[in-house]
Design a protein around this motif. Structure first.
Motif, mmCIF file in Angstrom:
data_model
loop_
_atom_site.group_PDB
_atom_site.id
_atom_site.type_symbol
_atom_site.label_atom_id
_atom_site.label_comp_id
_atom_site.label_asym_id
_atom_site.label_seq_id
_atom_site.Cartn_x
_atom_site.Cartn_y
_atom_site.Cartn_z
ATOM 1 N N THR A 268 -1.881 45.560 21.441
ATOM 2 C CA THR A 268 -1.579 46.590 20.441
ATOM 3 C C THR A 268 -2.701 47.608 20.347
ATOM 4 O OG1 THR A 268 -0.217 45.066 19.150
ATOM 5 C CG2 THR A 268 -1.093 46.987 17.995
ATOM 6 N N LEU B 231 3.132 51.350 17.091
ATOM 7 C CA LEU B 231 3.794 50.062 16.849
ATOM 8 C C LEU B 231 4.817 50.243 15.737
ATOM 9 C CD1 LEU B 231 3.974 47.024 17.452
ATOM 10 C CD2 LEU B 231 2.188 46.667 15.737
ATOM 11 N N ARG C 207 7.212 44.453 14.596
ATOM 12 C CA ARG C 207 6.397 43.292 14.996
ATOM 13 C C ARG C 207 6.938 42.050 14.298
ATOM 14 N NH1 ARG C 207 0.170 42.037 15.935
ATOM 15 N NH2 ARG C 207 0.168 39.839 15.335
ATOM 16 N N ASP D 269 5.938 38.009 14.129
ATOM 17 C CA ASP D 269 5.056 36.905 14.495
ATOM 18 C C ASP D 269 5.877 35.617 14.517
ATOM 19 O OD1 ASP D 269 2.104 37.880 14.549
ATOM 20 O OD2 ASP D 269 2.993 38.884 12.823
ATOM 21 N N VAL E 93 4.023 36.766 19.615
ATOM 22 C CA VAL E 93 4.336 37.959 18.847
ATOM 23 C C VAL E 93 5.298 38.827 19.656
ATOM 24 C CG1 VAL E 93 2.265 39.152 19.678
ATOM 25 C CG2 VAL E 93 3.393 39.937 17.595
ATOM 26 N N MET F 287 6.895 42.579 19.935
ATOM 27 C CA MET F 287 6.464 43.909 19.500
ATOM 28 C C MET F 287 7.319 44.988 20.136
ATOM 29 S SD MET F 287 2.319 43.394 19.662
ATOM 30 C CE MET F 287 2.395 42.904 21.390
ATOM 31 N N CYS G 151 5.916 50.945 10.441
ATOM 32 C CA CYS G 151 5.974 49.699 11.206
ATOM 33 C C CYS G 151 6.539 48.588 10.326
ATOM 34 C CB CYS G 151 4.584 49.306 11.702
ATOM 35 S SG CYS G 151 4.563 47.749 12.625
ATOM 36 N N SER H 77 7.194 44.687 9.834
ATOM 37 C CA SER H 77 6.649 43.408 10.295
ATOM 38 C C SER H 77 7.330 42.259 9.574
ATOM 39 C CB SER H 77 5.137 43.338 10.039
ATOM 40 O OG SER H 77 4.459 44.361 10.729
#
Length: 245
Positions: free
Chosen positions: A178, A188, A191, A193, A205, A207, A216, A218
């Motif tokens: 990243t 990014l 994302r 995880d 991860v 992405m 972004c 997440s």
């Protein structure tokens, strides 16, 4: 993850809508690729590029997920793996939509003028270290033939302005990837995880990068619940592919 429920034919993996042979590929089918193929965003996608397709798994997963008009180019450097991908595609329901190219993606892109709304790669991520049993496996596992800077440059040369470039990496390497991507002008945008259980730290991860700046999003995906059953999130993501879901 146990794959025994899906391995119904020798030297391959049986999914709900297609079969992937992988006996001539250095890297076998695993959870990383299945996660990436099920997770990658496909809204408004018209053309897809799979860099380092191996057995053709990601290309076939994306063919299953997208409309009949979506065309997919799958590029593979290793001749044996590319030949196997050709066979896997030919036996799938999407033979007319997936084109496998046995080529070095850097050279191949120089001869192509196409732009892609989605570029996907399950890239090599190990630095040169312990020798592998075969040169083919070393090529698939190590960044010597396609380092991350080169990979990001290849994607940048072929992505549309609003397109996404998606990868799956170990969590620590993903953070370094990243930083490199951001330094090269990527943004990014998504994302996820991935952790084996709620109590374990993330080990992978997922992405999605874009040339266009934006918020972004997440989140976190847990593969197994308290009693080792697949979590609701993992089941929802992958049930279109696994036979046992």
């Amino acid at each position: 993850m146990s794959q025994s429920a899906s391995v119904l034919r020798r030297n391959g993996f049986t999914f709900k809508q297609f079969f992937v042979a992988h006996d001539r590929c250095a890297m076998k089918i695993g959870t990383d690729a299945i996660l990436l193929g099920a997770w990658a965003p496909i809204a408004r996608v018209k053309r897809i590029l799979d860099i380092g397709t191996g057995s053709g798994l990601l290309a076939l997963m994306l063919a299953q997920r997208t409309e009949e008009t979506v065309m997919i180019d799958a590029v593979e450097l290793d001749a044996d793996a590319a030949a196997q991908a050709v066979e896997n595609v030919a036996e799938s329901p999407w033979a007319e939509r997936v084109q496998v190219h046995a080529a070095d993606v850097q050279q191949w892109l120089k001869e192509e003028n196409s732009r892609y709304d989605l570029i996907i790669s399950n890239p090599p991520y190990y630095q040169q270290g312990v020798e592998c049993a075969t040169p083919q496996r070393e090529q698939a596992r190590y960044t010597t033939t396609l380092d991350h800077t080169t990979l990001l440059n290849c994607a940048a040369s072929a992505i549309t302005e609003d397109g996404f470039f998606c990868v799956v990496l170990p969590e620590d390497i993903g953070n370094a990837f990243t930083e490199l991507a951001l330094s090269m002008g990527w943004h990014l945008r998504l994302r996820t995880d991935v952790a084996e259980t709620e109590l374990r730290p993330p080990h992978r991860v997922l992405m999605a990068f874009s040339p266009r700046a934006g918020e972004c999003y997440s989140d976190r995906l847990i593969i197994r619940g308290p009693e080792q059953q697949y979590s609701e999130g993992y089941t929802a993501l992958t049930q279109a592919f696994y036979l046992f879901m």
